[in-house]
Design an enzyme around this catalytic site. Structure first.
Site, mmCIF file in Angstrom:
data_model
loop_
_atom_site.group_PDB
_atom_site.id
_atom_site.type_symbol
_atom_site.label_atom_id
_atom_site.label_comp_id
_atom_site.label_asym_id
_atom_site.label_seq_id
_atom_site.Cartn_x
_atom_site.Cartn_y
_atom_site.Cartn_z
ATOM 1 N N TRP A 182 -59.317 -26.850 -27.557
ATOM 2 C CA TRP A 182 -59.314 -25.634 -28.353
ATOM 3 C C TRP A 182 -59.213 -25.957 -29.839
ATOM 4 O O TRP A 182 -59.826 -25.283 -30.669
ATOM 5 C CB TRP A 182 -58.175 -24.712 -27.925
ATOM 6 C CG TRP A 182 -58.030 -23.516 -28.822
ATOM 7 C CD1 TRP A 182 -56.978 -23.208 -29.619
ATOM 8 C CD2 TRP A 182 -59.000 -22.484 -29.038
ATOM 9 N NE1 TRP A 182 -57.224 -22.039 -30.318
ATOM 10 C CE2 TRP A 182 -58.461 -21.581 -29.984
ATOM 11 C CE3 TRP A 182 -60.284 -22.245 -28.530
ATOM 12 C CZ2 TRP A 182 -59.145 -20.456 -30.429
ATOM 13 C CZ3 TRP A 182 -60.971 -21.117 -28.984
ATOM 14 C CH2 TRP A 182 -60.404 -20.238 -29.905
ATOM 15 N N TYR B 235 -52.016 -20.334 -35.688
ATOM 16 C CA TYR B 235 -52.737 -19.640 -34.615
ATOM 17 C C TYR B 235 -51.766 -19.243 -33.501
ATOM 18 O O TYR B 235 -51.789 -18.102 -33.013
ATOM 19 C CB TYR B 235 -53.853 -20.533 -34.071
ATOM 20 C CG TYR B 235 -54.487 -19.989 -32.812
ATOM 21 C CD1 TYR B 235 -55.330 -18.871 -32.864
ATOM 22 C CD2 TYR B 235 -54.240 -20.582 -31.580
ATOM 23 C CE1 TYR B 235 -55.894 -18.360 -31.705
ATOM 24 C CE2 TYR B 235 -54.809 -20.077 -30.422
ATOM 25 C CZ TYR B 235 -55.631 -18.969 -30.491
ATOM 26 O OH TYR B 235 -56.189 -18.453 -29.336
ATOM 27 N N GLU C 278 -64.204 -19.133 -26.995
ATOM 28 C CA GLU C 278 -63.759 -19.711 -25.726
ATOM 29 C C GLU C 278 -64.938 -20.330 -24.980
ATOM 30 O O GLU C 278 -64.820 -21.401 -24.377
ATOM 31 C CB GLU C 278 -63.089 -18.645 -24.848
ATOM 32 C CG GLU C 278 -61.773 -18.108 -25.384
ATOM 33 C CD GLU C 278 -60.643 -19.128 -25.399
ATOM 34 O OE1 GLU C 278 -60.817 -20.235 -24.875
ATOM 35 O OE2 GLU C 278 -59.584 -18.801 -25.964
#
Length: 200
Positions: free
Chosen positions: A52, A22, A44
């Site tokens: 995250w 990522y 988000e």
């Protein structure tokens, strides 16, 4: 990190291959595709109060649950679909976050109709140019900025839910409105170079 691996941002746990992927392929790379932007914004928002990586591990689950982030389809989700999502163990089963995702899809479309694309609207908050910060250490990362404050304020005014300046800042980092790769990270200069080539 071995001697053969490039230097990466200090926040990254390099022991997690999917996290490294990522970071290397997505984080901070400018995005102008509305479907991808809706995905980022939804994820988000789901992250609020969580790490995250917790969301990243569930990304495929979110894609299946939210029609591959087709904003027109998500905007049409009814109460039956909402109840179904509440039982979906592959996403964060938070009532407010799920309701916010459906609501935000509807508001997202309204922005598309007004500005031609969400991308054009969103990039306007940074004058359509990536802000490049100089991050040396993990402590140097800001949580918000004047730009994320303005972005958040306008989204809230337009009816978006589960949106704060910290969420907006994280979104802006992810989709390349802000280049927060550290000074020592190989991706920082790579993204700057690619951006310069696009302008040429």
């Amino acid at each position: 990190m071995t001697n053969n691996e490039p230097c990466r941002c200090p926040w990254l746990d390099t022991s997690k291959a999917d996290y490294v992927k990522y970071h290397d392929e997505e984080w901070g790379v400018p995005v102008y595709d509305d479907q991808k932007l809706f995905e980022y914004l939804t994820l988000e928002s789901a992250q609020a109060g969580l790490s995250w990586y917790t969301i990243l591990k569930r990304r495929d689950g979110y894609r299946k649950a939210f029609a591959n982030f087709d904003v027109d389809k998500v905007a049409q989700f009814d109460n039956t679909k909402y109840e179904e999502l509440l039982l979906n163990k592959d996403i964060i089963r938070n009532k407010l976050k799920i309701k916010a995702a459906i609501n935000n899809a509807q508001r997202f479309i309204e922005i598309q109709q007004e500005f031609g694309s969400f991308s054009h609207y969103m990039w306007g908050f940074v004058d359509h140019k990536t802000i490049v910060n100089e991050i040396k250490n993990a402590e140097d990362y800001p949580a918000t900025s004047p730009e994320s404050d303005a972005f958040c304020k306008d989204l809230k005014k337009r009816g978006f839910k589960f949106i704060g300046s910290t969420i907006c800042y994280a979104h802006m980092q992810a989709c390349g409105m802000i280049n927060d790769h550290s000074l020592s990270c190989y991706k920082r200069s790579q993204i700057i170079s690619e951006f310069d080539q696009q302008k040429a």
